[in-house]
Design an enzyme around this catalytic site. Structure first.
Site, PDB file in Angstrom:
ATOM      1  N   ASP A 153      11.401 -14.064  10.126  1.00 40.98           N
ATOM      2  CA  ASP A 153      12.737 -14.777  10.865  1.00 40.98           C
ATOM      3  C   ASP A 153      13.574 -13.543  11.418  1.00 40.98           C
ATOM      4  O   ASP A 153      14.290 -13.650  12.448  1.00 40.98           O
ATOM      5  CB  ASP A 153      13.554 -15.532  10.025  1.00 40.98           C
ATOM      6  CG  ASP A 153      12.696 -16.817   9.776  1.00 40.98           C
ATOM      7  OD1 ASP A 153      11.942 -17.227  10.450  1.00 40.98           O
ATOM      8  OD2 ASP A 153      13.037 -17.310   8.517  1.00 40.98           O
ATOM      9  N   ARG A 156       0.907  -1.279  -0.005  1.00 43.43           N
ATOM     10  CA  ARG A 156      -0.233   0.042   0.077  1.00 43.43           C
ATOM     11  C   ARG A 156       0.917   1.367   0.136  1.00 43.43           C
ATOM     12  O   ARG A 156       0.671   2.167  -0.721  1.00 43.43           O
ATOM     13  CB  ARG A 156      -0.661  -0.100   1.279  1.00 43.43           C
ATOM     14  CG  ARG A 156      -1.845   1.264   1.581  1.00 43.43           C
ATOM     15  CD  ARG A 156      -2.770   1.049   2.819  1.00 43.43           C
ATOM     16  NE  ARG A 156      -3.165   2.058   3.039  1.00 43.43           N
ATOM     17  CZ  ARG A 156      -2.961   2.960   3.964  1.00 43.43           C
ATOM     18  NH1 ARG A 156      -1.696   3.006   4.641  1.00 43.43           N
ATOM     19  NH2 ARG A 156      -3.518   4.205   4.363  1.00 43.43           N
TER      20      ARG A 156
END
Length: 323
Positions: free
Chosen positions: A128, A21
């Site tokens: 991660d 966005r």
């Protein structure tokens, strides 16, 4: 630069939509056309492009996953595959790329730049948190909070039934999810790829806890831990302590999903804007990240090759707080 492309690749991470966005609306703000590339490098090879307008990214900031989809592309890792992708990019008139992803995404992006010179700025999108060049990656905060919510619930059961739970969290090469989950979830032990914690040390720790009348325990295990994951570790401990009531819970892909936290929405939006800003300023083959809350650009090759270490202070905290 009049036209750019944006794509997500590799494993999805909460906040990717917020980043998309921000990229789209920042590009439009600066008078640049922006095309979405569906399904990452696979879509690039097959020319699966769509023009994006401001309304194309409405009502997305709060949603997990990626509306452009994601896929892994073995074909792109070949020279022939990258040549096909380049031809599609050229045909579409795309002059620069924003790549949202992790290690695999950036490995492909830097090879693509080396061979064809398409300016690329990456946004670190991986739960991660293992990319060098940024303190936090998009999706990490959400993944930790999702895992912690499950760990809190499991601890209730562990305490009620005097059980030891071995809980496996994501982290094939990194303990960045396991360590804060262990601290925030009150775990007795954390097994991570960066530090050696043997099964024997777990057995000794449980014995000591029993002597101090501690009747339940939580062991957090990163999936890439060298001892072989939660199932194998639990089996070895059960063999040594047959009277122990031990259970295994693998949290798995639940950690990837869900609405991004406020932190991840803010980070994703900031980095999405920074990616477009970087392209406009002539940045090439770099990743936008934040270090000590400041925006930085790091060469993609460094984000891949350099190791992001876990602070030993955190692993020490687990040891201190688990007595």
């Amino acid at each position: 630069m009049k036209r750019i492309g944006v794509f997500t690749s590799g494993g999805d991470a909460p906040g990717m939509n917020a980043c998309l966005r921000a990229v789209v609306r920042t590009a439009i703000y600066h008078g640049i056309e922006v095309y979405g590339i569906r399904r990452g490098y696979s879509g690039m090879i097959h020319g699966d492009f769509c023009k994006l307008e401001s309304h194309s990214v409405s009502n997305l900031v709060q949603k997990g996953g990626t509306f452009l989809k994601s896929a892994r592309s073995p074909e792109f890792m070949t020279k022939e595959g990258r040549q096909k992708a380049y031809e599609q990019i050229q045909s579409a008139g795309i002059e620069g790329l924003v790549a949202i992803g992790g290690n695999g995404t950036f490995t492909g992006a830097t090879k693509f730049y080396d061979e064809f010179g398409i300016p690329t700025v990456g946004a670190p999108g991986t739960i991660d948190n293992d990319l060098f060049g940024t303190d936090y990656t998009i999706g990490y905060d959400t993944a930790v909070n999702t895992a912690l919510d499950s760990i809190d619930k499991i601890r209730d059961t562990a305490d009620s039934h005097d059980r030891v739970f071995f809980i496996e969290v994501m982290g094939r090469d990194s303990g960045y999810i396991a360590v804060p989950c262990a601290i925030g979830g009150g775990a007795e032990i954390a097994m991570i790829p960066e530090a050696t914690v043997t099964v024997e040390s777990i057995i000794d720790k449980i014995k000591i806890d029993w002597l101090h009348a501690k009747t339940s325990s939580i062991v957090i295990i990163a999936e890439g831990e060298v001892e072989g994951g939660s199932t194998k570790v639990a089996a070895k401990v059960r063999e040594a302590l047959p009277d122990m009531d031990a259970r295994v819970t693998i949290l798995g892909h639940v950690q990837r999903g869900g609405a991004p936290t406020a932190f991840d929405r803010l980070l994703a939006s900031r980095l999405g804007i920074a990616c477009v800003k970087g392209l406009l300023e002539g940045q090439k083959d770099v990743m936008a990240g934040t270090i000590n809350s400041k925006l930085v650009y790091t060469p993609l090759i460094d984000t891949i090759a350099k190791k992001k270490e876990i602070s030993p202070e955190y692993t020490r905290m687990i040891e201190i707080l688990s007595i």
